[in-house]
Design an enzyme around this catalytic site. Structure first.
Site, PDB file in Angstrom:
ATOM      1  N   ASP A 144       3.360  16.338  -8.140  1.00 17.63           N
ATOM      2  CA  ASP A 144       4.395  15.464  -8.691  1.00 17.63           C
ATOM      3  C   ASP A 144       3.173  14.034  -9.339  1.00 17.63           C
ATOM      4  OD1 ASP A 144       6.271  13.203  -8.881  1.00 17.63           O
ATOM      5  OD2 ASP A 144       5.658  12.891  -6.457  1.00 17.63           O
TER       6      ASP A 144
ATOM      7  N   ASP B 213       4.359  10.276  -9.906  1.00 14.67           N
ATOM      8  CA  ASP B 213       4.056   8.796  -9.169  1.00 14.67           C
ATOM      9  C   ASP B 213       3.389   9.240  -7.187  1.00 14.67           C
ATOM     10  OD1 ASP B 213       4.774   8.244 -11.466  1.00 14.67           O
ATOM     11  OD2 ASP B 213       6.738   7.382 -11.068  1.00 14.67           O
TER      12      ASP B 213
END
Length: 419
Positions: free
Chosen positions: A192, A194
């Site tokens: 991922d 963020d």
């Protein structure tokens, strides 16, 4: 003994020779030179050096050739160790080491610091599951202490469950991974973006330039309460950016802060021949720049629509949501030619859960409790490169590789905690 010959029979007399004392060059060679006079076979060897003190163990067959006796061997070994101010212990027995129990796992423990109390709790929990600790060694001492236990005698899943509970209670991270050749295979690592690869939430950086942080935060809160799904919340938040000048994209890119250890993680994985990608519920306007900056193999995210130099408040193309992240993991694996079982996924939020569950190894990085509970492993220290320790890579190996390439590396490309 050739590779085609069977191991020593269980009734063959053997000796365990243990040497310990102050380390210095030549001890290992000296021991086996001493033993060579008795024509013994070497069955097993273990050596550890800790703070300048050596423990060397050799399992050998008892002497039989030339009429020499076990007593003579003992006397010779003790005379040799006395001359070097070392100590020796020789234990008689039969056969090889007892076979390790079925069910083998690597248990990685991360502590900052790693205390005697927490180590005792982990060891006791392993014993309580019926597991046996076969070997322990340190993977890293900085920026956290990382120690790996080789455990046998218990299957991985019940061991993971027990140690997750123990680790949570004492404030250390514990990752349990099944042993086997797959751990050494080349892999695909997908993470991922963020709050994982970077420290920021990209939508919030855009919102700050649009002056709508509060509104975006409210939509995010509604999504976390379950009032909106990811796609609904994405559209609602992006709509608040309508009319923002496209020049803000470069400003947001400049504001993005990599997570400490991110460069080290990716640099090391690439050296090992791994392929690395990112999937994000954020925006390609940022992930494409990260792909180029970090040399990533794959990157996919949502795309902000820009018309006549302005953000329209809409996204275009395929939406990358919770299911989309898992779908992209499978797509990247197929393109990389890597079996799904050889993939590693790293994330922090609920929208990463499908991806973490689909991967061969799902790592929750500073994640929400529901994600930590569902993932195969959890890391709760602020250094992304600690994921390397879960793969059996030591800090010493990372630093040695960096030193070799130091002339070609720009200092600005190093993480703060590498300096």
């Amino acid at each position: 003994m050739s590779a085609s010959q069977p191991p020593p029979a269980s009734d063959v007399r053997t000796l365990l020779v243990k040497i310990f004392g102050k380390d210095r060059p030549g001890i290992t060679a000296g021991l086996f030179d001493t033993l060579a006079a008795y024509s013994v076979d070497v069955i097993d060897i273990e050596q550890v050096v800790t703070r300048g003190r050596i423990v060397l163990c050799a399992l050998i067959t008892a002497p039989t050739a030339g009429g020499t006796s076990e007593g003579e061997l003992r006397a010779t070994v003790h005379s040799w160790t006395d001359s070097l101010k070392l100590q020796a212990e020789i234990i008689s027995g039969t056969g090889d080491n007892r076979p390790r129990g079925s069910g083998r796992s690597h248990v990685t423990v991360l502590g900052n610091p790693l205390t005697a109390e927490s180590t005792a709790a982990i060891a006791a929990s392993i014993t309580a599951t019926g597991g046996n600790i076969d070997r322990i060694f340190r993977l890293a001492k900085y920026p956290v202490t990382a120690v790996e236990f080789a455990v046998s005698g218990v299957e991985t899943e019940p061991l993971r469950t027990a140690l997750a509970t123990a680790g949570a209670g004492i404030g250390v991270d514990v990752a349990v991974i099944s042993a086997g050749l797959h751990r050494r295979a080349q892999r695909l690592v997908v993470m991922d973006v963020d709050s994982t690869l970077i420290q920021d939430e990209v939508i919030e950086l855009f919102a700050a330039h649009a002056g709508c942080e509060a509104e975006v935060a409210e939509v995010t809160a509604r999504a976390m309460r379950g009032e909106l799904d990811f796609e609904q919340s994405l559209h609602a938040r992006v709509a608040l950016l309508a009319g923002l000048d496209a020049s803000v994209v470069e400003k947001v890119r400049a504001e993005v802060r990599l997570t400490p250890g991110a460069r080290t993680l990716i640099r090391t994985l690439k050296r090992l021949g791994y392929q690395v990608g990112v999937v994000s519920g954020g925006f390609t306007q940022v992930t494409d720049a990260l792909r180029e900056q970090l040399g990533l193999d794959f990157a996919s995210a949502n795309t902000l629509e820009i018309v006549d130099g302005k953000l329209t408040g809409r996204v275009v193309g395929e939406i990358v949501d919770r299911a989309g992240k898992a779908r992209l993991l499978r797509r990247f694996a197929a393109e990389a030619g890597v079996p799904l079982a050889q993939t590693v996924a790293i994330g922090d939020g609920a929208n990463d859960l499908d991806m973490l569950n689909a991967a061969g190894l799902g790592v929750a990085f500073n994640a929400k409790p529901v994600v930590r509970e569902a993932a195969h492993a959890a890391v709760n220290v602020p250094f992304l490169d600690t994921v390397l320790y879960l793969l059996g890579i030591t800090r010493e190996e990372v630093e040695a590789a960096d030193c070799q390439d130091d002339d070609d590396d720009d200092d600005d490309d190093r993480d703060d905690h590498d300096r």
